[in-house]
Design a protein around this motif. Structure first.
Motif, mmCIF file in Angstrom:
data_model
loop_
_atom_site.group_PDB
_atom_site.id
_atom_site.type_symbol
_atom_site.label_atom_id
_atom_site.label_comp_id
_atom_site.label_asym_id
_atom_site.label_seq_id
_atom_site.Cartn_x
_atom_site.Cartn_y
_atom_site.Cartn_z
ATOM 1 N N ASP A 291 20.289 19.842 6.565
ATOM 2 C CA ASP A 291 21.362 19.140 5.872
ATOM 3 C C ASP A 291 22.440 20.161 5.496
ATOM 4 O O ASP A 291 22.549 20.582 4.362
ATOM 5 N N HIS A 295 28.382 17.474 9.654
ATOM 6 C CA HIS A 295 29.099 16.236 9.998
ATOM 7 C C HIS A 295 30.508 16.199 9.428
ATOM 8 O O HIS A 295 31.350 15.442 9.876
ATOM 9 N N ASN A 304 30.567 19.466 17.120
ATOM 10 C CA ASN A 304 29.384 20.306 16.919
ATOM 11 C C ASN A 304 28.507 20.195 18.164
ATOM 12 O O ASN A 304 28.265 19.098 18.650
ATOM 13 N N TRP A 338 21.227 13.425 18.717
ATOM 14 C CA TRP A 338 22.458 13.954 19.339
ATOM 15 C C TRP A 338 23.548 12.866 19.310
ATOM 16 O O TRP A 338 24.710 13.152 19.028
ATOM 17 N N GLN A 341 24.891 12.292 15.889
ATOM 18 C CA GLN A 341 25.698 13.425 15.421
ATOM 19 C C GLN A 341 26.957 13.630 16.266
ATOM 20 O O GLN A 341 27.652 14.619 16.106
ATOM 21 N N ASP A 371 27.079 7.654 20.733
ATOM 22 C CA ASP A 371 27.571 9.028 20.887
ATOM 23 C C ASP A 371 29.081 9.054 21.119
ATOM 24 O O ASP A 371 29.797 9.865 20.543
ATOM 25 N N PRO A 378 30.790 12.083 13.089
ATOM 26 C CA PRO A 378 29.363 12.402 13.216
ATOM 27 C C PRO A 378 28.538 11.801 12.072
ATOM 28 O O PRO A 378 28.999 11.752 10.933
ATOM 29 N N PHE A 380 25.135 11.331 9.518
ATOM 30 C CA PHE A 380 24.514 12.242 8.557
ATOM 31 C C PHE A 380 23.304 11.543 7.914
ATOM 32 O O PHE A 380 23.140 10.334 8.013
ATOM 33 N N TRP A 391 19.271 8.085 8.953
ATOM 34 C CA TRP A 391 20.599 8.626 9.239
ATOM 35 C C TRP A 391 21.561 7.477 9.497
ATOM 36 O O TRP A 391 21.154 6.385 9.905
ATOM 37 N N LYS A 393 25.619 6.497 11.024
ATOM 38 C CA LYS A 393 26.900 6.888 11.640
ATOM 39 C C LYS A 393 27.855 5.700 11.568
ATOM 40 O O LYS A 393 27.513 4.594 11.995
#
Ligand code: GLA
Length: 430
Positions: A291, A295, A304, A338, A341, A371, A378, A380, A391, A393
């Motif tokens: 963490d 992001h 990233n 991936w 993020q 993606d 991104p 988190f 998570w 997004k």
């Protein structure tokens, strides 16, 4: 960018033959109706709203698509293949051509994969005894030479482009690359000029021996080679995406964009030790679950890059390839994480030897949509309870992509609470 050659193949799945049409294509571009390959040059910066229409014997599918012409490249994370983790220092021209062929025949191109990237070991290796790698590093004018495994770079990129794909190359700001091949140090202008003449569209710029050149480990020394190279890249009359590879030093995510990077490796190599890929991915010092606020920094044009997708057949670093040591669940986890993020989706296993499971992971359109979401925010972590994580997004259309992960070794039930996701009331869930 305005004035640069434009190349984009419309990704489309289904029965062939297909006929392609683009409504409101900006002037300067043409679409080949049989291949869906759009080429040309846009001279005027702007955001062009187009509609792609693709027809086969079953009917027509259409989709809106924005073509954005401006200073910023890579508005969505890169998708492609890189030679390193399967071919390492054995890469050749014919391996690259076979990889490009496989990106088409496997159908990956139909899901948006585009870059076919040579990693280290295409240049001459000074002092090598192997005649395939030995030779003069540069010609009489100081222009960099490829080694004997790459007899004609221009013909290689022409071939890759002829398939509707783009080509990537690799070098280091130091005198030598990580594997000891010729680097760009003190030849930066010439090398970029040569890459542009050769027709490359992507550059991975790997720190390697620049560690011996940098005078200190200060931020300005860390940034210097990347500022230099991105200025040179910008002055070429073709678009070359810049991928910074310096393993996360100096919290590169905080400044990678300002030095002209379109993406930056956030950590060391995930696949350095074959047996420990799982450990590197999920438990090691550069744990992608950390963490660390990454992001907050990725976004359109600047991503990233936690390293490549380590699935399928990979080099075992013992002279042959073996199936990835990641379990199927760990593979789902890598692709999901991936995508959440907004990381580049660069597959680095053997693309000519894809089993159904690996191909299904690479070509899951709903995951690719996560993606590639154009908002480019991104995801988190929003909750963590021991080994269980959720998570989130935020997507361009206002929806949320949620990831539910169990990092433990035993089965568990993971709950995503509305409150953790920042929503309330009745919601549609898919
Ligand atoms: C470094 C990079 C890798 C790869 C090798 C090539 O280790 O991090 O991704 O490019 O160099 O030598």
């Amino acid at each position: 960018r305005p004035g640069s050659p434009f190349m984009f193949k419309i990704p489309s799945t289904g029965e062939r033959p297909m006929r392609y049409e683009v409504l409101d294509l900006p002037s300067g571009l043409v679409c080949n109706e049989n291949t869906g390959y759009i080429t040309g040059v846009i001279n005027e910066a702007g955001t062009y709203k187009t509609t792609f229409k693709v027809t086969n014997s079953s009917g027509t599918a259409e989709r809106e698509f924005r073509i954005v012409c401006g200073d910023q490249l890579a508005l969505t994370p890169h998708m492609g293949w890189n030679s390193w983790y399967v071919w390492e220092n054995h890469v050749t021209d014919s391996i690259m051509r076979a990889a490009a062929d496989a990106m088409v025949s496997s159908g990956m191109i139909d899901h948006g994969y585009m870059y076919v990237n040579i990693d280290d070991c295409w240049a001459v290796k000074p002092g090598a005894s192997d005649p395939a790698l030995a030779g003069e590093p540069r010609d009489a004018n100081g222009m960099v030479n490829s080694n004997n495994r790459f007899p004609d770079m221009r013909s290689l990129t022409d071939y890759i482009h002829s398939l509707g794909l783009k080509a990537g190359i690799y070098t280091s700001p130091g005198p030598l690359t990580c594997a000891g091949h010729t680097g760009a140090y003190q030849h930066e202008e010439q090398d970029i000029k040569r890459f542009a003449e050769w027709g490359f569209d992507f550059l991975k710029y790997d720190w390697c021996s620049y560690g011996n050149i940098a005078e200190t480990d200060s931020l300005s020394e860390l940034q210097k080679p990347y500022i230099l190279i991105s200025e040179i890249l910008k002055s070429q009359n073709r678009d070359i995406v810049l991928n910074l590879c310096q393993y996360g030093m100096g919290d590169v995510w905080k400044w990678g964009k300002s030095v002209g990077g379109n993406s930056w490796r956030t950590a060391g190599d995930l696949g350095l030790k074959f047996e420990e890929i799982g450990k590197a991915l999920f438990r090691d010092g550069f744990d992608v679950f950390t963490d660390n606020g990454l992001h907050n920094y990725g976004g359109p044009g600047a991503w990233n890059d936690p390293d490549y997708l380590l699935i399928g057949y990979l080099s075992n670093w013992k002279g042959s390839t073996s199936p990835t040591p990641l379990t199927p669940d760990e593979q789902y986890t890598q692709i999901s994480l991936w995508s959440l993020q907004s990381a580049p989706l660069i597959f680095s296993g053997d693309i000519t030897r894809l089993d159904d499971f690996t191909l299904s992971l690479l070509t899951n359109d709903e995951i690719i949509e996560v993606d590639q979401d154009p908002l480019g925010k991104p995801g988190f972590r929003v909750s963590k309870k021991d080994d269980l994580e959720v998570w989130k997004k935020n997507m361009e259309d206002g929806s949320i992509a949620a990831g539910l992960f169990n990092r433990g070794d035993t089965k568990a039930r993971v709950t995503a609470l509305w409150s953790d996701l920042g929503i309330s009331g009745k919601q549609n869930v898919r």
